[in-house]
Scaffold this motif. Structure first.
Motif, mmCIF file in Angstrom:
data_model
loop_
_atom_site.group_PDB
_atom_site.id
_atom_site.type_symbol
_atom_site.label_atom_id
_atom_site.label_comp_id
_atom_site.label_asym_id
_atom_site.label_seq_id
_atom_site.Cartn_x
_atom_site.Cartn_y
_atom_site.Cartn_z
ATOM 1 N N THR A 109 41.829 31.750 30.962
ATOM 2 C CA THR A 109 41.196 31.861 32.305
ATOM 3 C C THR A 109 41.349 33.449 32.859
ATOM 4 O OG1 THR A 109 43.355 31.070 33.186
ATOM 5 C CG2 THR A 109 41.405 29.351 32.740
ATOM 6 N N VAL A 110 40.154 33.587 33.677
ATOM 7 C CA VAL A 110 40.240 34.794 34.501
ATOM 8 C C VAL A 110 39.540 34.700 35.694
ATOM 9 C CG1 VAL A 110 38.025 35.406 33.123
ATOM 10 C CG2 VAL A 110 39.315 37.392 34.536
ATOM 11 N N LEU A 111 40.075 35.294 36.677
ATOM 12 C CA LEU A 111 39.456 35.254 37.949
ATOM 13 C C LEU A 111 39.128 36.783 38.535
ATOM 14 C CD1 LEU A 111 40.249 33.168 41.311
ATOM 15 C CD2 LEU A 111 40.232 35.714 41.636
ATOM 16 N N ILE A 112 37.774 36.741 38.857
ATOM 17 C CA ILE A 112 37.371 38.258 39.151
ATOM 18 C C ILE A 112 36.841 38.208 40.697
ATOM 19 C CG2 ILE A 112 35.813 40.206 38.543
ATOM 20 C CD1 ILE A 112 35.378 38.783 35.903
ATOM 21 N N LEU A 118 31.832 41.965 34.086
ATOM 22 C CA LEU A 118 33.009 41.763 33.630
ATOM 23 C C LEU A 118 32.919 40.092 33.295
ATOM 24 C CD1 LEU A 118 35.491 43.794 35.684
ATOM 25 C CD2 LEU A 118 35.075 44.044 33.304
ATOM 26 N N ALA A 119 32.431 39.676 34.555
ATOM 27 C CA ALA A 119 32.195 38.299 34.380
ATOM 28 C C ALA A 119 31.436 37.855 33.245
ATOM 29 C CB ALA A 119 31.855 37.400 35.592
ATOM 30 N N THR A 120 30.414 38.190 32.917
ATOM 31 C CA THR A 120 29.460 37.869 31.774
ATOM 32 C C THR A 120 30.197 38.151 30.415
ATOM 33 O OG1 THR A 120 27.414 38.347 33.000
ATOM 34 C CG2 THR A 120 27.131 38.431 30.758
ATOM 35 N N THR A 121 30.768 39.201 30.522
ATOM 36 C CA THR A 121 31.565 39.634 29.118
ATOM 37 C C THR A 121 32.755 38.794 29.025
ATOM 38 O OG1 THR A 121 31.015 41.972 29.672
ATOM 39 C CG2 THR A 121 32.770 41.652 27.997
ATOM 40 N N ALA A 144 34.432 33.168 39.057
ATOM 41 C CA ALA A 144 33.564 34.378 39.692
ATOM 42 C C ALA A 144 33.618 34.210 41.301
ATOM 43 C CB ALA A 144 32.123 34.517 38.973
ATOM 44 N N THR A 145 34.027 35.160 41.683
ATOM 45 C CA THR A 145 33.987 35.090 43.265
ATOM 46 C C THR A 145 33.198 36.297 44.052
ATOM 47 O OG1 THR A 145 36.012 36.567 43.849
ATOM 48 C CG2 THR A 145 36.376 34.348 43.032
ATOM 49 N N ALA A 146 32.875 35.820 45.042
ATOM 50 C CA ALA A 146 32.406 36.880 46.091
ATOM 51 C C ALA A 146 32.185 36.240 47.407
ATOM 52 C CB ALA A 146 30.680 36.808 45.609
ATOM 53 N N ARG A 147 32.182 37.249 48.256
ATOM 54 C CA ARG A 147 32.057 36.852 49.772
ATOM 55 C C ARG A 147 30.860 36.101 50.114
ATOM 56 N NH1 ARG A 147 32.217 41.630 53.933
ATOM 57 N NH2 ARG A 147 30.291 42.188 52.887
ATOM 58 N N LEU A 196 25.815 29.798 34.023
ATOM 59 C CA LEU A 196 26.628 30.236 32.789
ATOM 60 C C LEU A 196 27.755 29.209 32.627
ATOM 61 C CD1 LEU A 196 27.438 33.864 32.828
ATOM 62 C CD2 LEU A 196 25.857 32.756 31.527
ATOM 63 N N PRO A 197 27.609 28.633 31.324
ATOM 64 C CA PRO A 197 28.839 27.563 30.722
ATOM 65 C C PRO A 197 30.061 28.215 31.159
ATOM 66 C CG PRO A 197 27.192 27.922 29.214
ATOM 67 C CD PRO A 197 26.981 28.987 30.006
#
Length: 276
Positions: free
Chosen positions: A6-9, A21-24, A34-37, A48-49
């Motif tokens: 797992t990765v949180l960005i 980075l999320a796509t890669t 994947a996070t954003a304001r 994306l799966p």
């Protein structure tokens, strides 16, 4: 079957470094948080799966804690990789800075990553994971009109370097991505750039605005090439600093090799200060 890592960005708006980075990571089999304001700006990640979109303003402790809870419920209280990418670019002569604006900038660029990292460290320790900070070559070059921004990125990097040692007993790696020029939407924020009417630098306002918009003739690395290189370093065990992006390697090599007067003269000419 082993569950995916797992990765949180943070900061994953379309066509930015976080998005790349999320796509890669997703293409390499990771489950990506994947996070954003503003989640409506992550349109390219929506379908994306193995990708979970979360609302996360890094200046809001309640949203940070909600993100931790969301990850815990999915992974069983572990996180393999945290990427602190969210940040804001900024251009303004030092003497024209509004202090409330600069405080808000540091809240995003410095204290935001500190806040997020503190919250996720227990999950990272359980996974013997990795904390990554996206910093900037601007922290090493005294570019006129970027002093406040450069200070925020260098401050974060120095904090991260201390954290690298502090987390070593707990088997958590810390890596700074010292980022050079990359083609993103970051320059689109400065379409309406203006100086205060009484600014000493009003005669070269057009040159400063062009610099802010990326119209400075400086090359920028392809986004996905940058992200592919960065992800490989994170996954393959890099720690400390990794320099990537246009002019990153030159900056690294020039820290001690280029004398200050030579660098100063070049920057004065590039930014139009010689016109004054």
């Amino acid at each position: 079957m082993t569950p995916p890592k797992t990765v949180l960005i943070t900061g994953c708006s379309d066509d930015g470094i976080g998005y790349g980075l999320a796509t890669t990571f997703q293409q390499q089999g990771y489950h990506v948080f994947a996070t954003a304001r503003n989640p409506s700006k992550m349109t390219k990640l929506q379908n994306l799966p193995n990708t979970t979109l979360l609302t996360l303003d890094v200046t809001d402790q309640s949203q940070v804690q909600a993100a931790v809870t969301a990850v815990e419920s999915h992974t069983g209280e572990t996180l393999d990789i945290l990427v602190n990418n969210a940040g804001r670019n900024h251009f303004m002569p030092f003497l024209d800075e509004d202090l409330e604006t600069t405080k808000a900038l540091y809240e995003i660029n410095v204290w935001g990553p500190v806040r997020v990292t503190k919250a996720f460290v227990p999950l990272l320790i359980r996974a013997s994971g990795v904390v990554t900070f996206v910093t900037s070559i601007a922290g090493y070059v005294n570019v006129p009109f970027m002093g406040t921004y450069s200070g925020s990125k260098r401050a974060l990097e120095l904090m991260a370097d201390a954290l690298r040692l502090e987390l070593s007993p707990f088997h958590v790696r810390v890596l700074c991505i010292v980022t050079g020029g990359v083609r993103t939407r970051g320059q689109t924020y400065f379409g309406d750039f203006k100086l205060p009417e009484d600014s000493l630098y009003k005669p070269i306002e057009g040159m400063i605005a062009a610099q802010a918009r990326g119209e400075d003739g400086v090359g920028r690395m392809d986004l996905m090439a940058f992200c592919g290189s960065v992800v490989s370093q994170i996954v393959n065990g890099e720690t400390g600093r990794y320099w990537e992006g246009n002019n990153a390697e030159q900056t690294k090599n020039g820290i001690s090799a280029v004398s200050n007067p030579v660098m100063d003269d070049m920057l004065v000419r590039l930014t139009g200060l010689d016109k004054l």
